[in-house]
Structure formats: C-alpha cells, structure tokens
Scaffold this motif. Structure first.
Motif, PDB file in Angstrom:
ATOM      1  N   GLU A  51       0.761  -1.016   0.522  1.00 44.57           N
ATOM      2  CA  GLU A  51      -0.061   0.079   0.061  1.00 44.57           C
ATOM      3  C   GLU A  51       0.714   1.031  -0.202  1.00 44.57           C
ATOM      4  O   GLU A  51       0.338   2.750  -0.461  1.00 44.57           O
ATOM      5  CB  GLU A  51      -1.026  -0.404   1.218  1.00 44.57           C
ATOM      6  CG  GLU A  51      -1.709   1.752   1.155  1.00 44.57           C
ATOM      7  CD  GLU A  51      -2.521   1.908  -0.346  1.00 44.57           C
ATOM      8  OE1 GLU A  51      -2.867   2.517  -0.321  1.00 44.57           O
ATOM      9  OE2 GLU A  51      -3.097   0.523  -0.243  1.00 44.57           O
ATOM     10  N   SER A  52       2.105   1.725   0.548  1.00 44.08           N
ATOM     11  CA  SER A  52       2.327   2.523   0.584  1.00 44.08           C
ATOM     12  C   SER A  52       3.134   2.693  -0.165  1.00 44.08           C
ATOM     13  O   SER A  52       4.136   3.899  -0.454  1.00 44.08           O
ATOM     14  CB  SER A  52       3.796   2.496   1.723  1.00 44.08           C
ATOM     15  OG  SER A  52       4.621   1.607   1.304  1.00 44.08           O
ATOM     16  N   ASP A  53       3.395   1.878  -1.615  1.00 48.54           N
ATOM     17  CA  ASP A  53       4.016   2.107  -2.638  1.00 48.54           C
ATOM     18  C   ASP A  53       2.970   2.743  -3.958  1.00 48.54           C
ATOM     19  O   ASP A  53       3.117   2.889  -4.795  1.00 48.54           O
ATOM     20  CB  ASP A  53       4.458   0.981  -3.266  1.00 48.54           C
ATOM     21  CG  ASP A  53       5.522   0.085  -2.474  1.00 48.54           C
ATOM     22  OD1 ASP A  53       6.728   1.192  -1.853  1.00 48.54           O
ATOM     23  OD2 ASP A  53       5.147  -0.859  -2.779  1.00 48.54           O
ATOM     24  N   VAL A  54       1.978   2.878  -3.245  1.00 44.92           N
ATOM     25  CA  VAL A  54       0.659   2.571  -4.304  1.00 44.92           C
ATOM     26  C   VAL A  54       0.516   4.052  -5.077  1.00 44.92           C
ATOM     27  O   VAL A  54       0.917   4.351  -6.274  1.00 44.92           O
ATOM     28  CB  VAL A  54      -0.464   2.056  -4.129  1.00 44.92           C
ATOM     29  CG1 VAL A  54      -1.889   2.710  -4.591  1.00 44.92           C
ATOM     30  CG2 VAL A  54      -0.795   0.686  -3.696  1.00 44.92           C
ATOM     31  N   GLU A  55       0.518   5.093  -4.207  1.00 49.17           N
ATOM     32  CA  GLU A  55       0.221   6.883  -5.316  1.00 49.17           C
ATOM     33  C   GLU A  55       1.689   6.317  -5.731  1.00 49.17           C
ATOM     34  O   GLU A  55       1.444   7.344  -6.535  1.00 49.17           O
ATOM     35  CB  GLU A  55       0.397   7.187  -4.254  1.00 49.17           C
ATOM     36  CG  GLU A  55      -1.022   7.580  -3.398  1.00 49.17           C
ATOM     37  CD  GLU A  55      -0.881   8.439  -1.841  1.00 49.17           C
ATOM     38  OE1 GLU A  55      -0.283   9.179  -2.093  1.00 49.17           O
ATOM     39  OE2 GLU A  55      -2.115   7.973  -1.444  1.00 49.17           O
ATOM     40  N   ALA A  56       3.127   6.069  -5.516  1.00 49.24           N
ATOM     41  CA  ALA A  56       4.229   6.744  -6.233  1.00 49.24           C
ATOM     42  C   ALA A  56       3.904   5.499  -7.619  1.00 49.24           C
ATOM     43  O   ALA A  56       4.589   6.499  -8.724  1.00 49.24           O
ATOM     44  CB  ALA A  56       5.508   6.851  -4.981  1.00 49.24           C
TER      45      ALA A  56
END
Length: 146
Positions: free
Chosen positions: A3-8
């Motif tokens: 989830e922490s990678d999704v926006e980037a």
C-alpha cells in the motif's frame, strides 16, 4: 508492491501510459489497490531504491483494452526516467516471468511498440503486428519454463 508504494507507482504509470487520457493517478491507484486485494494470481511488483519506488510491472489476467482474447499479460512496465538503463526493467520483467512460471503459466503476452527492442532483447518474440486506435502495436509472447 505494498500500500505504501501505490501512490508513487500510480504517478509513474499515469505519466508513462495515460498522460493524454482522462485517467488520473487516483483512478490508477484504486486499480492497483484492487489488484493487491485480489485472489493472488495477479501481481504488482515494484522496484525501490531505498524507500523510493522507481519502477513497476504487473502480471494481469486481462489488459485494459485488449485487442486479443489471450491471457495472462505482463503489463505496465515502467521505470522512472532518472533510473533507466540500470537493469531495473530487466529485473522487473524477470520477476514477473518467474512469478508467472511458479503458478503454472506457460506463456505470457504483452503489447508494445516503443519497447519492442527491449523485450526482444530479453527473450520475447513477436506474435503479430497490428494497429490499435490508429497506432502501430506488437503483440509479443514469452514461453516460460515450468
């Protein structure tokens, strides 16, 4: 991908593939979240340098707008332009191929035009050229060893 990678990852994907479309980074992020929450067949991978996502690639059952009734697909390979030509794209492709092989996939497909030489260089073969929305495209495939 977490989830922490999704926006980037969504920002990388929109800049690479959807710049001239109405698709937003938020819509792409929602699609990536659905993929992450799926049944485990489909996979989203990310390459990081430190904690910074610099590339991504997907294993999916279906392309967004398929011109062929084939499955599964390597899709959405993108590496941030500041980190290209360092082997990141090759590593992501190899990881998707390995994942697909480990779950019994014998043949993967992809669409490309601009990256045809890159994919040929890592073992993919042209199945057929075609035109989609007035643009030249190639359907390529890769036989996987089980």
């Amino acid at each position: 991908m977490t989830e922490s990678d999704v926006e980037a990852a969504a920002r990388l994907r929109v800049a690479a593939f959807f710049e001239d479309s109405a698709r937003t980074a938020e819509e792409d992020a929602d699609g990536l979240r659905l993929l992450l929450a799926g049944d485990g067949f489909e996979k989203a991978l990310v390459a990081r340098i430190g904690n910074l996502p610099v590339g991504t690639c997907l294993l999916v059952r279906h392309e967004l707008e398929p011109a062929h009734d084939l499955t599964p697909w390597l899709a959405g390979l993108v590496v941030d332009h500041h980190h290209r030509n360092k082997g990141i794209g090759r590593a992501l492709v190899a990881a998707i191929e390995s994942r697909a092989s480990s779950i019994g996939v014998e043949r993967l497909y992809l669409y490309t035009w601009e990256a045809r030489d890159f994919y040929a260089g890592v073992g993919w073969t042209v199945v057929e050229p075609f035109e989609q929305d007035g643009h030249p495209m190639l359907l390529m495939a890769r036989e996987l060893r089980l």
